[in-house]
Design a protein around this motif. Sequence first.
Motif, mmCIF file in Angstrom:
data_model
loop_
_atom_site.group_PDB
_atom_site.id
_atom_site.type_symbol
_atom_site.label_atom_id
_atom_site.label_comp_id
_atom_site.label_asym_id
_atom_site.label_seq_id
_atom_site.Cartn_x
_atom_site.Cartn_y
_atom_site.Cartn_z
ATOM 1 N N MET A 1 140.719 50.420 16.188
ATOM 2 C CA MET A 1 141.300 49.249 16.830
ATOM 3 C C MET A 1 140.514 47.981 16.507
ATOM 4 O O MET A 1 141.090 46.904 16.351
ATOM 5 C CB MET A 1 141.350 49.446 18.358
ATOM 6 N N ARG B 1 148.136 44.238 22.997
ATOM 7 C CA ARG B 1 149.393 44.937 23.303
ATOM 8 C C ARG B 1 149.136 46.382 23.705
ATOM 9 O O ARG B 1 149.802 46.925 24.587
ATOM 10 C CB ARG B 1 150.332 44.865 22.101
ATOM 11 N N ALA B 2 148.172 47.018 23.042
ATOM 12 C CA ALA B 2 147.811 48.388 23.433
ATOM 13 C C ALA B 2 147.258 48.418 24.853
ATOM 14 O O ALA B 2 147.526 49.347 25.622
ATOM 15 C CB ALA B 2 146.785 48.952 22.454
#
Length: 351
Positions: free
Chosen positions: A123, A133-134
């Motif tokens: 990430m 967004r995650a």
Amino acid sequence: MLVLLFTALLSPMVRALPAWTAATAGEGAWLTGLLAFPVLLAMGWIFRGLFRAAPAGSGLAQIFQTVLGKVLGGGLTIIYGIWALFLLCLQARLYGERMLATGYRNASVTVFLAVLLALVLWMGRKKLAAFARAAEVFYLALALALGLVLAFSILDLTPENVLPVWVSDLPGAAAATLVPLGVAGAGVFAAFFAGQITVMEGDRRRCVRWLAAGCLILTALQFAVLGQLGPELSAQMEEPFFEVARGVGVDGAFQRVESVVVALWAFSDLALLGLLVFACRNMSETLLGQRGGKWSVPVVAALTFLGAVFLFPDDFTAQRAASEGVLLGNLLLGFGVPALLRLVQKVKQAG
């Protein structure tokens, strides 16, 4: 960004509250969430002033250099980077120990650390927007688990454990408020990539609403746990919230959801580690340029793994570090330094 901050700070908040606040404030420990609100609101006002007076697109590292100069600002950035790396090592170790204590006692903590940091590495090399967004997905899962535990706990608590609260209890509650403030101080690392956030109309009101809601949730969390276990027993446990989650269930429908809740809590650990990694990436880009920022993520992930394994070799060492040093460091870097920086900024503007 508000969702990311809430999700990232939920794990250390649950670990610290109400175990540490109950030791100081007793039955009045649940008031600390409410008492923290005006202080956090004032700090939000200070950060708003810092960024409004800075050039557009500045993060906290750029503000350091603008206000203090390149040398002093760079040195302060390095201090924040070292502290972020320390928090990464500590949080990763605490995550591993929690997973071991919840049903994987025969497993190796290095396996959990390797999986978690592999996700953080993946990430951290992506864009910040994708990570944010995650975090929204993480937030939805955690909100469902937290709401479930709080709903069942509040319906089945013992009122005598939390009420009544007398005026004589307020000094202890005020002193214990340093605990949630110390945990919230880690949120300062979001300010390092604040220059990448698009400011929109109504953001100030939105921030106040999120802050108020977060403090109310902390209040409800402590009220539920203290009501279930009492202040004395809560103060003796490392993470009483998960002990309360152990008793959540409905006969004939579902029981023993503790393992599910702990597994979901890994989302909060992942969000916090990701936030710290992106802050380190921004600091590296400020000091070393874009190329340095690109290579900082795998270096930080590797150092985090080594630090979690060797700097904190067991659960006792990690818990002691979390309780004794982290709160003070977060208070200093999350509240004290920004407040002094804003004062220097205003003096320079007046001159």
